[in-house]
Design a protein around this motif. Sequence first.
Motif, PDB file in Angstrom:
ATOM      1  N   LEU A  60     -23.536   2.162  -9.570  1.00 36.24           N
ATOM      2  CA  LEU A  60     -23.070   1.939 -10.949  1.00 36.24           C
ATOM      3  C   LEU A  60     -21.609   1.521 -10.970  1.00 36.24           C
ATOM      4  N   ALA A  61     -20.790   2.234 -10.175  1.00 36.26           N
ATOM      5  CA  ALA A  61     -19.362   1.913 -10.134  1.00 36.26           C
ATOM      6  C   ALA A  61     -19.171   0.489  -9.630  1.00 36.26           C
ATOM      7  N   ARG A  62     -19.976   0.114  -8.617  1.00 33.73           N
ATOM      8  CA  ARG A  62     -19.858  -1.230  -8.044  1.00 33.73           C
ATOM      9  C   ARG A  62     -20.270  -2.287  -9.087  1.00 33.73           C
ATOM     10  N   LEU A  63     -21.324  -1.980  -9.847  1.00 36.52           N
ATOM     11  CA  LEU A  63     -21.784  -2.938 -10.865  1.00 36.52           C
ATOM     12  C   LEU A  63     -20.704  -3.191 -11.910  1.00 36.52           C
ATOM     13  N   ASP A  64     -19.879  -2.129 -12.165  1.00 35.09           N
ATOM     14  CA  ASP A  64     -18.810  -2.287 -13.151  1.00 35.09           C
ATOM     15  C   ASP A  64     -17.771  -3.290 -12.695  1.00 35.09           C
ATOM     16  N   ASN A  65     -17.478  -3.295 -11.364  1.00 30.26           N
ATOM     17  CA  ASN A  65     -16.407  -4.183 -10.871  1.00 30.26           C
ATOM     18  C   ASN A  65     -16.947  -5.443 -10.223  1.00 30.26           C
ATOM     19  N   ASP A  66     -18.262  -5.601 -10.232  1.00 25.84           N
ATOM     20  CA  ASP A  66     -18.837  -6.708  -9.475  1.00 25.84           C
ATOM     21  C   ASP A  66     -18.628  -8.059 -10.128  1.00 25.84           C
ATOM     22  N   SER A  67     -18.360  -9.054  -9.266  1.00 27.71           N
ATOM     23  CA  SER A  67     -18.336 -10.421  -9.796  1.00 27.71           C
ATOM     24  C   SER A  67     -19.379 -11.212  -9.027  1.00 27.71           C
ATOM     25  N   LYS A  68     -20.423 -10.462  -8.592  1.00 26.89           N
ATOM     26  CA  LYS A  68     -21.420 -11.053  -7.715  1.00 26.89           C
ATOM     27  C   LYS A  68     -22.329 -12.065  -8.441  1.00 26.89           C
TER      28      LYS A  68
ATOM     29  N   ASP B  75     -27.051  -6.876 -17.905  1.00 28.71           N
ATOM     30  CA  ASP B  75     -25.840  -7.403 -18.561  1.00 28.71           C
ATOM     31  C   ASP B  75     -25.134  -8.417 -17.657  1.00 28.71           C
ATOM     32  N   ALA B  76     -25.118  -8.107 -16.355  1.00 29.35           N
ATOM     33  CA  ALA B  76     -24.398  -8.985 -15.418  1.00 29.35           C
ATOM     34  C   ALA B  76     -24.991 -10.385 -15.355  1.00 29.35           C
ATOM     35  N   ILE B  77     -26.299 -10.522 -15.605  1.00 25.94           N
ATOM     36  CA  ILE B  77     -26.906 -11.865 -15.532  1.00 25.94           C
ATOM     37  C   ILE B  77     -27.316 -12.376 -16.915  1.00 25.94           C
ATOM     38  N   GLY B  78     -26.896 -11.670 -17.958  1.00 26.47           N
ATOM     39  CA  GLY B  78     -27.187 -12.118 -19.324  1.00 26.47           C
ATOM     40  C   GLY B  78     -28.650 -11.922 -19.715  1.00 26.47           C
ATOM     41  N   ALA B  79     -29.332 -10.981 -19.046  1.00 27.02           N
ATOM     42  CA  ALA B  79     -30.725 -10.694 -19.418  1.00 27.02           C
ATOM     43  C   ALA B  79     -30.743  -9.512 -20.405  1.00 27.02           C
ATOM     44  N   SER B  80     -31.896  -9.296 -21.065  1.00 29.42           N
ATOM     45  CA  SER B  80     -31.959  -8.154 -21.985  1.00 29.42           C
ATOM     46  C   SER B  80     -33.189  -7.305 -21.654  1.00 29.42           C
ATOM     47  N   ILE B  81     -33.084  -6.004 -21.921  1.00 29.36           N
ATOM     48  CA  ILE B  81     -34.236  -5.105 -21.675  1.00 29.36           C
ATOM     49  C   ILE B  81     -34.581  -4.399 -22.985  1.00 29.36           C
ATOM     50  N   GLU B  82     -35.863  -4.381 -23.303  1.00 33.25           N
ATOM     51  CA  GLU B  82     -36.323  -3.732 -24.534  1.00 33.25           C
ATOM     52  C   GLU B  82     -37.410  -2.737 -24.134  1.00 33.25           C
ATOM     53  N   VAL B  83     -37.520  -1.653 -24.883  1.00 30.79           N
ATOM     54  CA  VAL B  83     -38.567  -0.695 -24.528  1.00 30.79           C
ATOM     55  C   VAL B  83     -39.364  -0.286 -25.773  1.00 30.79           C
TER      56      VAL B  83
END
Length: 457
Positions: free
Chosen positions: A298-306, A435-443
Motif C-alpha cells: 500500500l505504501a509503495r502504491l502511494d509513491n509509485d509512478s509505475k 486509481d493508478a491506471i484510471g480504472a474504477s471498481i464498483e460492488v
Amino acid sequence: MNLSFRNRIALHYMIATAIIMAVTFTVVYFVVQRTVYENLDNDLTFEAEKHTEEITIVGDSIKIKNKEEWAEREHLEVQINPVFIQILDKNGKFMDNSPNLKNDVLAYNPEQKFGGHFNETLNNRAIRQVQIPIEQNGKIKGFILAAMSLESSNMVLLNLRNVLFFSYLVLLAGLYYISRFIAGRSIIPVKVITQTTNRITKNNLNERVILPQNKDELYDLSSGINQLLQRIENTVERERQFTSDASHELRTPLSTLRGTLEVLIRKPREREEYEGKIKFSLTEIDRMSDTLEQLLLLARLDNDSKASKETSIPLPTLIDEILSRQKKAITDKGLSIAFHNEVSQEQIVPGYYTNLILENIIGNAIKYSRKDTTLQIIITESDAVLICKVVDEGIGIKKEDLDNVFNHFFRSDALDHKSIPGNGLGLSIAKKAADAIGASIEVESEMGQSTTFIIRF
Ligand code: ADP
C-alpha cells in the motif's frame, strides 16, 4: 538585483510611465520648436519681400532706397527683434546693407535654395536667415538676404528643454514612491496569506487563510491554498488513522503469540501440545507477515509512478494466470468457474496493476463463496470501455457496508466469518491500483446470496 515584489511592481509601473512621458515630452518639445521656427521664418520672408520693394537698381548696382529715413526709423522705434538686410549682386558681391548691420556682413550661401531658411552666425551669435533673388524683367539681378536673431528663440527652447527634463526626473521619482505605496497596499492580502501559512504546522492544520472580500485573483489564490490545506489535512488524518489501525492490527497477533508462548513455557508439556501451539504461532506469524507485506505494498502504491512504465497484457491471459494460481483453493471449495469472454478483439490492460486488482477480487470471491457454487467471470465492452465482472455465490455484504469495503482494515461482519482469514487490506490495495491506471471498481451485493465486483478499464 533582488528587488521585493512591491518594489518590482513600482519599478515596472515607473518604467512604463517613464517611456510614455519621455515620448510625450519629446513631442511637446519638437512641436514648440517647430512653431517658434515657423513664426520666425514667416516674419523673415515677409521682411525680405517687403524690402525688395525698397531698393533701386541702376545698371549693375543695387542700393537701398531712403537709407537715412530707415536709420531714423530704427532710432525712433524700439524693435524687439530687429531685421538685418543685406543686398548682393548676382555674383554674390556685396552691394549694400541696412544701417543696423554696421560693418558686419551676412554670409551668402550659394548652396541654399532661394526662399529656404537656415541657421547661421553673425559675430558668433545665432541668427536665422533667408535669401531671396532680386529680379528685373525676369532676370536675376542680385539677392536680398534677411536675418533675425535666434538668441531669444533659442533661449525659450533651452528653458523649455530644461523645464521638461527636470520635471521629468521629479515626476518619475514622485511616481516611484506613489506606486510603491499603492503596490504595498495591494499586496497586503499576500502578506496575510504568508503569515497564516507560516503559522500552520502539522499540529494546527485546521487553520485557514482568511478570504479577501473582493472576489479577485487573490481570492482565488487564498481559496486555492485553503483547498490544498484541506487536502493535506485529510491526507494527514488518513495517515494517522492508517498508522493506528496498522499498529493495532499487528499488536493483536503479537500479544496472542506472546500469550501462547508464555503459557507454553510455564510448565513442561506433551510433544503434541508443543507441536500444536508452535503450529498456531507459525500461522499467526504468517498472518503478520502477510499483513506487513500488504502494508508495504500500500505504501509503495502511494509513491509509485509505475503506471507509466507498465507492461501491457491481454486481460483473458491475466485472468487465466490468476485462476491457475488459485487452483488449489478453487478445488478445495468445489467451485466451478464460468469464464465468458464476450469481446472479440484483443483486450490489453496494464499487467502489474490489473493483476493487483483481480488477484484480490477473485481471491475474495473464492474465499467468501459458499461450497460447491459457481464463480462467474465475464468480460464485456461498452462504449469502448472494457468491463470485467466477478460474480460469486457467497456470503454477500450488508448494504450499509458496501461503501466501506475499500477502506483500510475494514472487514464486514468479521465476527460472523471468523473462519475466513483476512486483514481488510485486499480491497484497499485493489482500489489504489485501480486509481493508478484510471480504472474504477464498483460492488453490488445481496446478503447471503451473491456479490458482484465490476471493474471498468
Ligand atoms: P479481507 O482480507 O478481509 O478479505 P478485503 O479488503 O479484501 O479484506 O475485503 C474487505 C471486506 O469486504 C471483507 O472483510 C469482507 O467482509 C468483504 N468482502 C470482500 N469481498 C467479498 C465477497 N466477494 N463476498 C463477501 N464479502 C466480501
